[in-house]
Design a protein around this motif. Structure first.
Motif, mmCIF file in Angstrom:
data_model
loop_
_atom_site.group_PDB
_atom_site.id
_atom_site.type_symbol
_atom_site.label_atom_id
_atom_site.label_comp_id
_atom_site.label_asym_id
_atom_site.label_seq_id
_atom_site.Cartn_x
_atom_site.Cartn_y
_atom_site.Cartn_z
ATOM 1 N N GLU A 128 0.819 -1.208 0.000
ATOM 2 C CA GLU A 128 0.000 0.000 0.000
ATOM 3 C C GLU A 128 0.857 1.264 0.000
ATOM 4 O O GLU A 128 0.386 2.339 -0.357
ATOM 5 N N LYS A 129 2.133 1.142 0.333
ATOM 6 C CA LYS A 129 3.039 2.291 0.376
ATOM 7 C C LYS A 129 3.662 2.621 -0.982
ATOM 8 O O LYS A 129 4.256 3.678 -1.139
ATOM 9 N N MET A 130 3.553 1.739 -1.959
ATOM 10 C CA MET A 130 4.223 1.927 -3.253
ATOM 11 C C MET A 130 3.368 2.783 -4.193
ATOM 12 O O MET A 130 2.905 2.334 -5.240
ATOM 13 N N LEU A 131 3.214 4.044 -3.850
ATOM 14 C CA LEU A 131 2.302 4.927 -4.569
ATOM 15 C C LEU A 131 2.735 5.197 -6.004
ATOM 16 O O LEU A 131 1.894 5.275 -6.910
ATOM 17 N N ALA A 132 4.030 5.339 -6.243
ATOM 18 C CA ALA A 132 4.501 5.580 -7.612
ATOM 19 C C ALA A 132 4.179 4.374 -8.497
ATOM 20 O O ALA A 132 3.757 4.539 -9.648
ATOM 21 N N ALA A 133 4.351 3.185 -7.960
ATOM 22 C CA ALA A 133 4.016 1.977 -8.729
ATOM 23 C C ALA A 133 2.518 1.932 -9.006
ATOM 24 O O ALA A 133 2.100 1.598 -10.125
ATOM 25 N N HIS A 134 1.710 2.300 -8.032
ATOM 26 C CA HIS A 134 0.255 2.287 -8.232
ATOM 27 C C HIS A 134 -0.142 3.247 -9.348
ATOM 28 O O HIS A 134 -1.005 2.921 -10.177
ATOM 29 N N ARG A 135 0.488 4.418 -9.384
ATOM 30 C CA ARG A 135 0.187 5.371 -10.470
ATOM 31 C C ARG A 135 0.546 4.776 -11.832
ATOM 32 O O ARG A 135 -0.191 4.929 -12.798
ATOM 33 N N LEU A 136 1.677 4.090 -11.905
ATOM 34 C CA LEU A 136 2.075 3.441 -13.157
ATOM 35 C C LEU A 136 1.047 2.397 -13.566
ATOM 36 O O LEU A 136 0.591 2.382 -14.711
ATOM 37 N N TYR A 137 0.663 1.530 -12.649
ATOM 38 C CA TYR A 137 -0.287 0.475 -12.977
ATOM 39 C C TYR A 137 -1.617 1.070 -13.449
ATOM 40 O O TYR A 137 -2.178 0.625 -14.452
ATOM 41 N N GLN A 138 -2.101 2.074 -12.764
ATOM 42 C CA GLN A 138 -3.373 2.695 -13.147
ATOM 43 C C GLN A 138 -3.262 3.363 -14.515
ATOM 44 O O GLN A 138 -4.174 3.260 -15.339
ATOM 45 N N ARG A 139 -2.147 4.040 -14.771
ATOM 46 C CA ARG A 139 -1.945 4.689 -16.074
ATOM 47 C C ARG A 139 -1.945 3.669 -17.212
ATOM 48 O O ARG A 139 -2.406 3.955 -18.319
#
Length: 167
Positions: A128-139
């Protein structure tokens, strides 16, 4: 951006793959060099044996800049994948290579791999802390799969994401 080659890892790459994976997770404070998960991240040899490891290498120098581990359901590194799905884990980019599109290129390669295999979907778990990765996945078109969120250890929440195939 550096021109990249995405290819299966070779035995000669494994030391770099392990070191980069630990460096990437340590740089953002997700692990420290002495915890159990850092040892798992460093063990690229086991991943190479039990899964498929892809590397992103600099086209000119051949230097490994990042890697990702691709797994099938029911295999030793699978966490949340189900029959018909492909899963990826341990996406990492050398701290020095960040901002060059290495992570995105690796994820796109995994999407292509899943399509080529005829997978029904592609899944992953991310802290849940990997916010940059989450943005990549969503993009890239991944969506959350909250019904597959889980906790491998108390206090460590992993969020599940899915990419529907074929598209």
């Amino acid at each position: 951006m550096t021109d990249l080659i995405i290819r299966p890892a070779t035995e000669a790459d494994l030391s770099a793959v392990g070191a980069i994976t630990v460096q990437a997770y340590s740089a953002d404070g997700y692990v420290n060099a002495h915890d159990d998960y850092a040892r798992t991240l460093a063990d690229a040899t086991s991943r190479f044996r039990d899964a498929e490891v892809l590397v992103a290498a600099d086209d000119e120098t051949g230097e490994v800049l990042g890697s990702v581990t691709v797994v099938h359901p029911g295999t030793p590194y699978a966490e949340i994948s189900r029959p018909g799905e492909l899963e990826f884990r341990m996406l990492s980019v050398s701290p020095e290579a960040r901002g060059r599109g290495v992570g995105e290129t690796l994820v796109r390669a995994v999407i292509d791999r899943a399509r080529a295999e005829g997978a029904d979907g592609l899944v992953l778990s991310s802290s849940e802390k990997m916010l940059a990765a989450h943005r990549l996945y969503q993009r890239l078109g991944f969506t959350r799969l909250p019904d597959r969120d889980w906790q491998p250890l108390p206090g460590l929440q992993l969020l599940a994401y899915a990419y529907g195939l074929p598209l």
